[in-house]
Enzyme design. Structure first.
Site, PDB file in Angstrom:
ATOM      1  N   LYS A  95       0.865  -1.182   0.000  1.00  0.00           N
ATOM      2  CA  LYS A  95       0.000   0.000   0.000  1.00  0.00           C
ATOM      3  C   LYS A  95       0.898   1.228   0.000  1.00  0.00           C
ATOM      4  O   LYS A  95       2.018   1.184   0.506  1.00  0.00           O
ATOM      5  CB  LYS A  95      -0.870  -0.002   1.273  1.00  0.00           C
ATOM      6  CG  LYS A  95      -2.127   0.800   1.156  1.00  0.00           C
ATOM      7  CD  LYS A  95      -3.267   0.006   0.535  1.00  0.00           C
ATOM      8  CE  LYS A  95      -4.497   0.863   0.334  1.00  0.00           C
ATOM      9  NZ  LYS A  95      -5.621   0.108  -0.223  1.00  0.00           N
ATOM     10  N   GLY A 197     -24.778   2.839  -4.688  1.00  0.00           N
ATOM     11  CA  GLY A 197     -23.683   3.286  -5.538  1.00  0.00           C
ATOM     12  C   GLY A 197     -23.377   2.316  -6.662  1.00  0.00           C
ATOM     13  O   GLY A 197     -24.235   1.543  -7.100  1.00  0.00           O
ATOM     14  N   VAL A 199     -21.410  -0.460  -6.916  1.00  0.00           N
ATOM     15  CA  VAL A 199     -21.517  -1.906  -6.692  1.00  0.00           C
ATOM     16  C   VAL A 199     -22.979  -2.301  -6.510  1.00  0.00           C
ATOM     17  O   VAL A 199     -23.452  -3.293  -7.081  1.00  0.00           O
ATOM     18  CB  VAL A 199     -20.675  -2.353  -5.470  1.00  0.00           C
ATOM     19  CG1 VAL A 199     -20.824  -3.852  -5.233  1.00  0.00           C
ATOM     20  CG2 VAL A 199     -19.203  -1.996  -5.665  1.00  0.00           C
TER      21      VAL A 199
END
Ligand code: NAD
Length: 385
Positions: A95, A197, A199
């Site tokens: 990350k 949203g 998804v």
């Protein structure tokens, strides 16, 4: 979640060793990227590369201190190791965080400078978009490094992963239904969804096709109404979503929605949704769900479709393959539920254990020298040691 708690405890007085922090979570490497001329202060954490290169998005956030940024990148990169491992991908965890205000501090030079640091890692870390980063920023990063994934279709990438995430979430709901109700049919099952949203759009489509009874809300009610109209769902006020009498509650909006206020209100047998970091605290709210007899589909397992999608992009994108991998979330969750039941442990602990087991086993087999890589395509190149 301990790390999140730890962030709160960091004070200037805290005795603080960077190496202690890195070693505490078994990270391999942490890179501090500094380019004062362009205002770049970034940290890249590579947690574990036993399975493959560390993959994870880059986040831009106005962290209050370097310590807070470090703890966040350590927490997030470790989470990526578990997520990739349990999804059966040949990827490790990594990350990146850029310290800065996404509204004020973005420049071409900053992102290109960051891209050069990523390039310098020669593929040990592959980046993608995350919170605070948009398509244009990643285009700048890509000017300096090839180690970027999750690219738009227009630029030859796999594009928006939401439909694949939805497919994985749907498969996960069915696996959870199988465990609780003895059948994975969702016909007539009442499913309440928080968030209308990207998804949710594809998820509701799949659920409506199967014949589920759907309740949906959003911060912006018009978004919920649009989905409800298209697929025949019922709109609920966002404040009432936790009180809906249903079979499955599906958090598909924000993190930390499963907390001391909301859990007592839930009237469901299963929680299965795509939102990240659903449990406000694993140690407090995980057991609370067990006490209430609610089966929890660990968020990073059920929402792995997005990661599966970008992993496929690295191998030469094939949508059918990405879909079939996302559908395997069904089997993965069944294994996790069985493991949790056998050892009488929470489902998220079971998934962490299975992830660690895979990292150890596959890491061990790599001790044997092989003259050629078993992998093909770009990922194969990156996996060669
Ligand atoms: P999105 O931003 O398109 O949708 C989230 C929706 O939630 C928005 O419509 C927003 O208005 C709504 N919302 C926010 N707060 C709310 C509240 N309190 N009550 C009701 N609605 C609220 O995001 P998305 O891409 O659909 O992702 C949904 C979640 O799944 C996020 O947590 C995301 O991190 C996670 N996730 C997404 C993907 C992906 O492929 N898009 C992959 C993995 C995880």
């Amino acid at each position: 979640m301990e790390v999140k708690d730890a962030i709160l405890k960091v004070t200037p007085e805290t005795d603080y060793s960077i190496f202690d922090q890195i070693e505490a979570k078994d990270h391999e490497q942490v890179i501090f990227c500094s380019d004062p001329e362009v205002g770049l202060r970034a940290i890249i954490a590579i947690h574990n590369t036993s399975l493959g290169p560390g993959l994870g998005g880059t986040r831009m956030w106005p962290y209050k201190s370097d310590k807070e940024a470090l703890l966040d990148v350590l927490r997030l990169s470790r989470g990526m190791t578990y997520k990739a491992a349990v999804a059966g991908l040949n990827l490790g965890g990594g990350k990146g965080v850029i310290i800065g205000d996404p509204k004020k501090d973005k420049t071409e030079a900053l992102f290109r400078s960051y891209g050069r640091f990523v390039e310098g890692l020669a593929g040990r870390y592959i980046t993608a978009e995350d919170v605070g980063i948009d398509v244009r920023d990643m285009e700048w990063v890509r000017m300096e490094t090839k180690y970027v994934t999750g690219i738009s279709r227009a630029l030859g990438g796999s594009g928006d992963p939401s439909s694949v995430t939805a497919l994985g979430t749907y498969a996960g709901m069915k696996a959870s239904a199988k465990k609780v109700f003895g059948s994975d049919s969702l016909v007539g099952k009442k499913i309440s969804i928080q968030g209308a949203g990207h998804v949710s759009y594809y998820l509701v489509k799949l659920l409506a096709q199967e014949g589920a009874e759907i309740f949906i809300c959003d911060l912006f009610p018009e978004k919920a109404h649009a989905i409800a109209k298209e697929f025949g769902a019922r709109v609920v006020d966002k404040e009432d979503i936790f009180d809906v009498d249903c079979d499955i509650f599906s958090p598909c909006a924000l993190g930390s929605v499963l907390n001391s206020d909301t859990i007592p209100r839930l009237k469901c047998a299963i929680i299965a949704g795509c939102a990240n970091n659903q449990l406000d605290s694993e140690t407090v709210h995980g057991p609370m769900l067990i006490e209430r007899g609610i089966l929890y589909a660990p968020d990073y397992v059920i929402n792995a479709g997005g990661l599966i999608n970008v992993a496929n992009e690295l191998e030469g994108y094939n949508r059918e393959h990405a879909h079939s991998q996302a559908e395997r979330i069904y089997d993965t969750l069944i294994d996790i539920y069985d493991h949790a039941e056998k050892l009488n442990i929470p489902t998220y602990t079971a998934s962490n254990e299975l992830a660690i087991q895979r990292v150890r086993q596959i890491g061990r087999i790599k001790q044997v020298y092989a003259s050629t890589s078993n992998y093909s395509g770009r990922l194969g190149e990156l996996n060669k040691r």
